[in-house]
Motif scaffolding. Sequence first.
Motif, PDB file in Angstrom:
ATOM      1  N   GLU A   1      44.866 -40.797 -12.128  1.00  0.00           N
ATOM      2  CA  GLU A   1      43.690 -40.477 -11.314  1.00  0.00           C
ATOM      3  C   GLU A   1      44.171 -40.588  -9.875  1.00  0.00           C
TER       4      GLU A   1
ATOM      5  N   ASP B   1      43.334 -39.832  -6.831  1.00  0.00           N
ATOM      6  CA  ASP B   1      42.608 -40.280  -5.641  1.00  0.00           C
ATOM      7  C   ASP B   1      42.673 -41.795  -5.473  1.00  0.00           C
ATOM      8  N   THR B   2      42.480 -42.506  -6.566  1.00  0.00           N
ATOM      9  CA  THR B   2      42.337 -43.959  -6.468  1.00  0.00           C
ATOM     10  C   THR B   2      43.603 -44.729  -6.860  1.00  0.00           C
TER      11      THR B   2
ATOM     12  N   LEU C   1      41.833 -57.481  -9.476  1.00  0.00           N
ATOM     13  CA  LEU C   1      40.512 -56.999  -9.069  1.00  0.00           C
ATOM     14  C   LEU C   1      40.068 -57.704  -7.797  1.00  0.00           C
ATOM     15  N   PRO C   2      39.783 -56.931  -6.745  1.00  0.00           N
ATOM     16  CA  PRO C   2      39.274 -57.563  -5.530  1.00  0.00           C
ATOM     17  C   PRO C   2      37.823 -58.008  -5.713  1.00  0.00           C
TER      18      PRO C   2
ATOM     19  N   ILE D   1      37.103 -43.540   5.315  1.00  0.00           N
ATOM     20  CA  ILE D   1      37.017 -42.935   3.986  1.00  0.00           C
ATOM     21  C   ILE D   1      37.053 -44.041   2.935  1.00  0.00           C
ATOM     22  N   PHE D   2      35.991 -44.145   2.162  1.00  0.00           N
ATOM     23  CA  PHE D   2      35.968 -45.085   1.042  1.00  0.00           C
ATOM     24  C   PHE D   2      34.791 -44.712   0.159  1.00  0.00           C
ATOM     25  N   TYR D   3      34.948 -44.612  -1.143  1.00  0.00           N
ATOM     26  CA  TYR D   3      36.077 -44.870  -1.992  1.00  0.00           C
ATOM     27  C   TYR D   3      37.215 -43.897  -1.690  1.00  0.00           C
ATOM     28  N   PRO D   4      38.404 -44.198  -2.190  1.00  0.00           N
ATOM     29  CA  PRO D   4      39.571 -43.395  -1.833  1.00  0.00           C
ATOM     30  C   PRO D   4      39.474 -41.942  -2.293  1.00  0.00           C
TER      31      PRO D   4
ATOM     32  N   MET E   1      32.106 -51.621  -0.364  1.00  0.00           N
ATOM     33  CA  MET E   1      32.657 -51.491  -1.713  1.00  0.00           C
ATOM     34  C   MET E   1      31.839 -52.252  -2.743  1.00  0.00           C
TER      35      MET E   1
ATOM     36  N   PRO F   1      40.577 -49.558 -14.356  1.00  0.00           N
ATOM     37  CA  PRO F   1      40.839 -48.240 -13.780  1.00  0.00           C
ATOM     38  C   PRO F   1      41.871 -47.530 -14.641  1.00  0.00           C
ATOM     39  N   ARG F   2      41.687 -46.243 -14.789  1.00  0.00           N
ATOM     40  CA  ARG F   2      42.557 -45.504 -15.701  1.00  0.00           C
ATOM     41  C   ARG F   2      43.282 -44.398 -14.952  1.00  0.00           C
ATOM     42  N   PHE F   3      44.488 -44.142 -15.392  1.00  0.00           N
ATOM     43  CA  PHE F   3      45.351 -43.193 -14.691  1.00  0.00           C
ATOM     44  C   PHE F   3      45.970 -42.236 -15.689  1.00  0.00           C
TER      45      PHE F   3
ATOM     46  N   PHE G   1      45.110 -47.019  -4.200  1.00  0.00           N
ATOM     47  CA  PHE G   1      44.298 -48.226  -4.002  1.00  0.00           C
ATOM     48  C   PHE G   1      44.686 -49.295  -5.015  1.00  0.00           C
ATOM     49  N   TRP G   2      44.774 -48.886  -6.263  1.00  0.00           N
ATOM     50  CA  TRP G   2      45.061 -49.860  -7.314  1.00  0.00           C
ATOM     51  C   TRP G   2      46.515 -50.312  -7.293  1.00  0.00           C
TER      52      TRP G   2
END
Lengths: 396, 140
Positions: free
Chosen positions: B11, B13-14, B134-135, B41-44, B100, B7-9, B17-18
Amino acid sequence: MAQTREAAIVGIHEYPLRVAPGVSALQIKAASASKALEDAGISWQDVDAVYDTGSHQNIGGLGISEYLGLNPRLIDNTSVGGTSYEFQAHHAATMIASGKANVALLTYGSTAHSDRRAIGTAGATGQGSPTPFNNMEDPWGMTLISGYGMVKARHMHQYGTTNEQFAEISVATRYHAMRNPEAVKAMTALEFVGVNEITTQDVLDSRMIAWPLHLLECCMVSDGGGAVVIASKEVAKNCKKSPVWIIGGAEATKYRENGGDITVSAGAQSGPRAFEDAGVSPNEIDVLMAYDSFSITVMCLIEDLGFCKKGEGGDYVSQGILKFDQKGGPALNTDGGGLSSNHPGERGIFLLLEATRQMRGESTSQVDGAKLAVAVGNGGQLGARHATSPTILAAD
Amino acid sequence: MTLRPQPRFPEPDTEPFWEATKERNLVYQTCDNPDCTDKLIFYPRAHCNSCGGLKTTWNTSKGEGVVYTYSVVMQSRHPAFKDLGPYAVAYVDLDEGFRMMTNVINVDNPIDDIQIGMKVKLVWQEQGEGEIALPMFEPA
């Protein structure tokens, strides 16, 4: 709703090469536009509406208009993946019917094969600007094909659909491909193992790419392109060939949803709306051009457009009706489809091209007396966010 | 070893979560609007995609759910995955109601040892001290 015949497909061209090194996507678009306008008998400068997905060398409606040398009074950059051209045909027919334009040009060009784009198996690149989608999907390594594999697995679980039933779609499509010289050339150029008709067993014996999807259930990655010219009924009167009327269209979207049913495509919404728009029903359709990115895509579209009940697609495709010379239902993907003719990425335009050839009596797997065709595209990813749009066509 | 795509930031919204994964919490949102009829609400996202409300609450999942569907990737050209052997990507329905994308791991043969409807539980794939994790899920 009463059927109207205000706009028609009057010119088409399918770029013949599936391996086209040294040619650009823009050149494929321009060459296809030239040939499609010639097919229609319409001059270059009569085009007054330009439709573009903006995904070819990242040049959209403005850039392509300049490149082609056109001065449209209407530009539409609708880009929804593989079904972009059904969306655009719907928009063009609507705008032409309202008098905002007379001659619309839709073009497609792609060099996906020559660029060596591993569309189905590449996985996420982890590049570009971050989005919520990427951040919530990429780390788990879903390839495009496995996304469709998840839909197939659920379809098999939920309805008991079998691998043999899915394979029927590949078998019928290849049957048609073998009658289409361009498709045979494509499979040869792309070095298919066995350029011949196939059996359901051949499909089951082909290697697994993403369980439960076998190689012969997956579309190819080719180069290619084409063009469609849509015109008003006044213009259509003076064209070289009989018009193929756009009598219905509709659009819908669907997403991966909490608690949703992944086996139901957006076609469950747009299918009935398109048939209502056209004033016809599925049992009247002679030719079904259904986006065959994968076998599961076709299965869902057949069900969701109402050719059979939801979940009964397996039985439907197994009753020996899909081939052009079989009775009992519409012929499926008579050009050889994305599975066996061409798939440069956004195949929606080829659905319109072959449906038009069928309505003109020009297909290499011509359905006798065909009067009605559906071209239904699916864009995005079936198991996640996607769009589905049927265009319903009628012979003159 | 090549890292999986991360995941890159930024960002926004997510990112929460991360961030929560650094504490090994699997989080999801609910809408604060009392009139909202579909609060999950999902994804965030910073808004509710059911009612458009802009106030949401973060909740922590127990990490228990069932496999909604899965596919086993036999061929990936991505450097981080191509030497992994067949691996399962899946949609898991968490007991709290959100679905998910994930991997189902810790099975011998992903094609045969995973079934749709199978109960699974959260397992974290560590990526380094103080880093996001990572879940993923394994048979419960």
